[in-house]
Design an enzyme around this catalytic site. Sequence first.
Site, PDB file in Angstrom:
ATOM      1  N   THR A 102       0.838  -1.201   0.000  1.00 11.77           N
ATOM      2  CA  THR A 102       0.000   0.000   0.000  1.00 11.77           C
ATOM      3  C   THR A 102       0.869   1.245   0.000  1.00 11.77           C
ATOM      4  O   THR A 102       1.853   1.332   0.731  1.00 11.77           O
ATOM      5  CB  THR A 102      -0.907   0.005   1.248  1.00 11.77           C
ATOM      6  OG1 THR A 102      -1.694  -1.191   1.241  1.00 11.77           O
ATOM      7  CG2 THR A 102      -1.814   1.217   1.274  1.00 11.77           C
ATOM      8  N   HIS A 158       2.172   6.836 -14.112  1.00 12.51           N
ATOM      9  CA  HIS A 158       1.252   5.765 -13.764  1.00 12.51           C
ATOM     10  C   HIS A 158      -0.097   5.970 -14.460  1.00 12.51           C
ATOM     11  O   HIS A 158      -0.368   7.038 -15.005  1.00 12.51           O
ATOM     12  CB  HIS A 158       1.032   5.687 -12.243  1.00 12.51           C
ATOM     13  CG  HIS A 158       2.173   5.074 -11.500  1.00 12.51           C
ATOM     14  ND1 HIS A 158       3.258   5.814 -11.078  1.00 12.51           N
ATOM     15  CD2 HIS A 158       2.424   3.795 -11.125  1.00 12.51           C
ATOM     16  CE1 HIS A 158       4.118   5.013 -10.454  1.00 12.51           C
ATOM     17  NE2 HIS A 158       3.633   3.785 -10.473  1.00 12.51           N
ATOM     18  N   HIS A 159      -0.932   4.956 -14.347  1.00 18.93           N
ATOM     19  CA  HIS A 159      -2.265   4.962 -14.955  1.00 18.93           C
ATOM     20  C   HIS A 159      -3.165   6.039 -14.349  1.00 18.93           C
ATOM     21  O   HIS A 159      -2.885   6.566 -13.268  1.00 18.93           O
ATOM     22  CB  HIS A 159      -2.920   3.583 -14.781  1.00 18.93           C
ATOM     23  CG  HIS A 159      -2.907   3.111 -13.360  1.00 18.93           C
ATOM     24  ND1 HIS A 159      -3.872   3.449 -12.446  1.00 18.93           N
ATOM     25  CD2 HIS A 159      -2.017   2.337 -12.680  1.00 18.93           C
ATOM     26  CE1 HIS A 159      -3.603   2.899 -11.291  1.00 18.93           C
ATOM     27  NE2 HIS A 159      -2.472   2.225 -11.396  1.00 18.93           N
ATOM     28  N   LYS A 162      -4.540   5.947 -10.478  1.00 24.32           N
ATOM     29  CA  LYS A 162      -3.703   6.048  -9.269  1.00 24.32           C
ATOM     30  C   LYS A 162      -4.062   7.315  -8.510  1.00 24.32           C
ATOM     31  O   LYS A 162      -4.151   8.399  -9.094  1.00 24.32           O
ATOM     32  CB  LYS A 162      -2.223   6.042  -9.638  1.00 24.32           C
ATOM     33  CG  LYS A 162      -1.304   5.952  -8.421  1.00 24.32           C
ATOM     34  CD  LYS A 162       0.112   5.649  -8.822  1.00 24.32           C
ATOM     35  CE  LYS A 162       1.037   5.560  -7.610  1.00 24.32           C
ATOM     36  NZ  LYS A 162       0.641   4.496  -6.670  1.00 24.32           N
TER      37      LYS A 162
END
Length: 269
Positions: A102, A158-159, A162
């Site tokens: 996480t 990142h995608h 996120k």
Amino acid sequence: MSNKPGIVVNGVSGRMGRMLVQVINASDKARLAGALERPGHPWIGKDLGLMLGGAANGITVSDDPAATLGDAQAVVDFTAPAATVALAPVAMAAGCAHIIGTTGMTAADITAIGEAAQNGVIVRAGNMSLGVNLLVALTRKVAEALDADYDIEVIEAHHRHKVDAPSGTALMLGQAAADGRGVALSDAAVRGRDGITGPREPGSIGFTAIRGGDIIGEHDVMFATDGERITLRHVASDRSVFARGALKAALWAQGRPNGEYDMAAVLGL
């Protein structure tokens, strides 16, 4: 009962949760021992195999960590900070290693995880891939070798889904650069630039975050000075690299003394 370590996946419906199930099921060293989701999730009480679009596998998705961890040796957790912090003491009480991927944790969250680790084994890392952890080690080494004439910039992509920035991996890389320079990251970090910012402060460590599409994870550490640049780069093209690293951590954690570990310890870096 199999003598393979039993692994529970927390947040099993998510992208990483699904990938973890695949990697654990494909392993000859571990078994899937349970699946957890948040209270109220539509998968609760359903067979995990069916929810994943396959055949029933006899594992019922649960929202009761204490009951689910009873037959497990580790729980792998790529969820959200509040959920991870809440799970840590439950995992320790059950004698399960807690493998935490996480990100987006606050200082208070990290303190709480450290306190829980006094009663069990926790492996926590912003990124669990072998390549990224080698990149962290290289970043620290290069930062040690180059003085403040070299500006350091951590660039990550990142995608679109996120929710935290900079990424946990970017922060790992920034911390490695700060450690190499012998400075506190909190003093050196520059996390955003907009408008008339003035010239770059010597010795600062910059962060740039890109979000878009389905980018799994790309990280660059750039050391730039007059006349030359050195760039260290890692590209993840398949989310399974993180799941395989998490499984490696779960297996490594078995029988370790109580405490909080990172992937550098797991990989012997």
